[in-house]
Structure formats: structure tokens, C-alpha cells
Design an enzyme around this catalytic site. Structure first.
Site, PDB file in Angstrom:
ATOM      1  N   CYS A  26     -28.320 -31.432  -0.942  1.00  0.00           N
ATOM      2  CA  CYS A  26     -29.295 -30.397  -1.287  1.00  0.00           C
ATOM      3  C   CYS A  26     -30.600 -30.532  -0.496  1.00  0.00           C
ATOM      4  O   CYS A  26     -31.470 -29.672  -0.596  1.00  0.00           O
ATOM      5  CB  CYS A  26     -29.578 -30.386  -2.789  1.00  0.00           C
ATOM      6  SG  CYS A  26     -28.163 -29.752  -3.730  1.00  0.00           S
ATOM      7  N   HIS A  71     -32.918 -12.532  -1.812  1.00  0.00           N
ATOM      8  CA  HIS A  71     -32.666 -12.624  -0.378  1.00  0.00           C
ATOM      9  C   HIS A  71     -33.876 -13.146   0.396  1.00  0.00           C
ATOM     10  O   HIS A  71     -34.259 -12.600   1.428  1.00  0.00           O
ATOM     11  CB  HIS A  71     -32.175 -11.297   0.196  1.00  0.00           C
ATOM     12  CG  HIS A  71     -30.747 -11.048  -0.163  1.00  0.00           C
ATOM     13  ND1 HIS A  71     -30.377 -10.550  -1.393  1.00  0.00           N
ATOM     14  CD2 HIS A  71     -29.615 -11.256   0.537  1.00  0.00           C
ATOM     15  CE1 HIS A  71     -29.051 -10.458  -1.429  1.00  0.00           C
ATOM     16  NE2 HIS A  71     -28.563 -10.876  -0.273  1.00  0.00           N
ATOM     17  N   GLU A 135     -28.407 -22.460 -11.386  1.00  0.00           N
ATOM     18  CA  GLU A 135     -28.338 -22.651  -9.942  1.00  0.00           C
ATOM     19  C   GLU A 135     -26.897 -22.486  -9.476  1.00  0.00           C
ATOM     20  O   GLU A 135     -26.642 -22.006  -8.369  1.00  0.00           O
ATOM     21  CB  GLU A 135     -28.874 -24.033  -9.581  1.00  0.00           C
ATOM     22  CG  GLU A 135     -29.100 -24.205  -8.104  1.00  0.00           C
ATOM     23  CD  GLU A 135     -29.846 -25.470  -7.792  1.00  0.00           C
ATOM     24  OE1 GLU A 135     -31.087 -25.444  -7.818  1.00  0.00           O
ATOM     25  OE2 GLU A 135     -29.178 -26.487  -7.518  1.00  0.00           O
TER      26      GLU A 135
END
Length: 144
Positions: A26, A71, A135
Site C-alpha cells: 500500500c 476519480h 476501502e
């Protein structure tokens, strides 16, 4: 009369992030299909019998998410390299990054969305009592 009724609206968006100090993968820039559940309460139900219309939550909070997070890239304010990259993207017409005061973890995203949703819905007499941010489908964080 104070009621003990709540309602929850689910909102979804796509965004990239990286967690600079993460111990594993991550720490690399990657994306997620985020989902958030915004739970609301009010002192009384409206004339229709609702805390707030689900569509109003979508319109008010969902439009903020669409404008600020969908986005785009969620960035730690200390991530100079990613901020520089995002600034160059923005200069060429791409979406601006959203800068966080810390790592853009699910916990910090939930905290920020709770703050924003509370401010946006307060004029309607609605309290945000919890925000849950997914998430991934099996990993989430709550902020109350």
C-alpha cells in the site's frame, strides 16, 4: 419529541492513494472502489416520517464526494513527489488531488467525510452519527 431513529445512505467513488509509511504494497500508488455509509439522526422525523430523504443525502454529500474525491488522488500533505505529479496532471486539465492532513487511510477518509457531511447536513437539522468507509469489500473504518 426526540426519536431514536437513524437512516444510512451508501455512497461510492473511485480514487487513488498511497500510504507513504505503509509496511507493504500500500506504499505504492494504487486505486480503490471506495464506499461510505453515512448514518444520520435528527431530533424529530419530518412530515413524511424520515430523518432525511435518502436522495437529499446523495445530492448534498454525494455531490461533494463527486466534486472532491471521485476519480482523483487522495494525498498526504507530506507526499511531495505525489503532490508534484498531481499538480502537473491538474495543469494539463486533469482532476486536482485532495490533500489530507496525514495519510489517506480509510480511518482518515472516514474522519474527513464525517466532518464534511456533518457540516453539509447540519443546516437540515441532521446529525451525522457515524461514517463507515470501505476501502475494499472486506476492510473498513468507522468514525463516530
Amino acid at each position: 419529541m426526540i426519536v431514536n431513529t437513524s437512516c444510512t445512505r451508501r455512497l461510492e467513488w473511485d480514487a487513488a492513494h498511497r500510504v507513504m509509511r505503509h509496511e507493504s504494497k500500500c506504499a505504492t500508488l494504487h486505486g480503490h472502489r471506495y464506499a461510505a455509509e453515512v448514518t444520520c439522526e435528527a431530533d424529530a422525523l419530518d412530515k413524511v416520517g424520515r430523518v432525511i430523504d435518502f436522495g437529499a443525502v446523495k445530492e448534498i454529500v454525494g455531490s461533494w464526494i463527486d466534486r472532491e474525491w471521485d476519480h482523483t488522488t487522495l494525498v498526504n500533505y507530506r507526499d511531495d513527489a505525489l503532490i508534484l505529479f498531481c499538480a502537473a496532471e491538474e495543469a494539463s486539465g486533469k482532476r486536482a488531488a485532495f490533500i489530507f492532513d496525514g495519510e489517506p487511510t480509510a480511518e482518515n477518509i472516514a474522519k474527513e467525510l464525517h466532518r464534511v457531511a456533518s457540516a453539509l447536513l447540519q443546516p437540515r437539522g441532521v446529525r451525522v452519527t457515524r461514517v463507515r468507509v470501505y476501502e475494499t469489500p472486506n476492510c473498513w473504518a468507522d468514525h463516530a
